[in-house]
Design an enzyme around this catalytic site. Structure first.
Site, PDB file in Angstrom:
ATOM      1  N   HIS A  16       0.820  -1.204   0.000  1.00  0.00           N
ATOM      2  CA  HIS A  16       0.000   0.000   0.000  1.00  0.00           C
ATOM      3  C   HIS A  16       0.852   1.252   0.000  1.00  0.00           C
ATOM      4  CE1 HIS A  16       0.514  -0.630   4.476  1.00  0.00           C
ATOM      5  NE2 HIS A  16       0.742   0.668   4.410  1.00  0.00           N
ATOM      6  N   ARG A  20      -1.578  10.875   4.510  1.00  0.00           N
ATOM      7  CA  ARG A  20      -2.214  11.518   5.658  1.00  0.00           C
ATOM      8  C   ARG A  20      -3.297  12.452   5.129  1.00  0.00           C
ATOM      9  NH1 ARG A  20       3.339  11.479   7.012  1.00  0.00           N
ATOM     10  NH2 ARG A  20       3.707  10.176   8.827  1.00  0.00           N
ATOM     11  N   GLU A  67      -3.662   3.457   1.917  1.00  0.00           N
ATOM     12  CA  GLU A  67      -3.974   3.614   3.342  1.00  0.00           C
ATOM     13  C   GLU A  67      -4.179   5.101   3.601  1.00  0.00           C
ATOM     14  OE1 GLU A  67      -1.506   3.650   7.517  1.00  0.00           O
ATOM     15  OE2 GLU A  67      -0.925   2.167   6.021  1.00  0.00           O
ATOM     16  N   ASN A  71      -4.926  11.549  11.567  1.00  0.00           N
ATOM     17  CA  ASN A  71      -4.380  11.775  12.906  1.00  0.00           C
ATOM     18  C   ASN A  71      -5.322  12.733  13.620  1.00  0.00           C
ATOM     19  OD1 ASN A  71      -1.784  10.279  12.834  1.00  0.00           O
ATOM     20  ND2 ASN A  71      -1.457  11.606  11.078  1.00  0.00           N
ATOM     21  N   HIS A  85       4.466   6.903   3.275  1.00  0.00           N
ATOM     22  CA  HIS A  85       5.449   5.898   2.911  1.00  0.00           C
ATOM     23  C   HIS A  85       4.863   4.911   1.908  1.00  0.00           C
ATOM     24  CE1 HIS A  85       3.161   4.040   6.266  1.00  0.00           C
ATOM     25  NE2 HIS A  85       3.276   2.942   5.545  1.00  0.00           N
ATOM     26  N   GLU A 133       8.162   1.149   4.192  1.00  0.00           N
ATOM     27  CA  GLU A 133       7.876   0.262   5.308  1.00  0.00           C
ATOM     28  C   GLU A 133       7.985  -1.175   4.827  1.00  0.00           C
ATOM     29  OE1 GLU A 133       4.307  -0.579   8.567  1.00  0.00           O
ATOM     30  OE2 GLU A 133       3.858   0.559   6.745  1.00  0.00           O
TER      31      GLU A 133
END
Length: 138
Positions: A16, A20, A67, A71, A85, A133
């Protein structure tokens, strides 16, 4: 770095891309509406004060997805820091990091369980500083 071989990348798969977002519901509506993706899963993480929503065109077992990370209480992001990422599945995050370190790759988070969970992850940087990641998927 090594040259590619016929079995290069064996056991690796793009999982993925994380973005944000300022308004999760608006973002989900865009990806599932305008871009016709499906909302695959959504999870609130109260301990970490964030919510994750995964959208894509097919099941995560064989498709790369996005994704969306919200936050809680964050006012928003500039385009320069909105990108999070890339994620790759690897059979063994510990061994992969050892191999990458030997090639001079910068490890920015050593392998280990994710905070508030059990999945083993690590983070590395590409030559431009983008985060990747590594998610252990034996």
């Amino acid at each position: 770095m090594t040259n590619a071989t016929p079995d290069a990348g064996a056991g690796f798969r793009m999982l993925h891309t994380m973005l944000r977002v300022k308004d999760l519901d608006r973002s989900i509506a865009f990806y599932t509406g305008a871009l016709r993706m499906k909302l695959l899963r959504r999870r609130d993480v109260p301990e970490g004060k964030y919510t994750l929503a995964f959208v894509g065109y097919g099941d995560e077992t064989d498709h790369t997805v996005i994704e969306l990370t919200y936050n809680w209480g964050h006012p928003g992001y500039d385009l320069g820091n909105g990108f999070g990422h890339l994620a790759l599945a690897v059979p063994d995050a510990y061994k992969t990091c050892e191999e990458l370190r030997a090639q001079g790759v910068k490890i920015t988070r050593e392998p280990g369980p994710v905070k508030f969970g059990t999945t083993v992850i690590a983070f590395v940087e590409d030559p431009d500083g983008y985060k990747i990641e590594l998610i252990q998927r034996p």
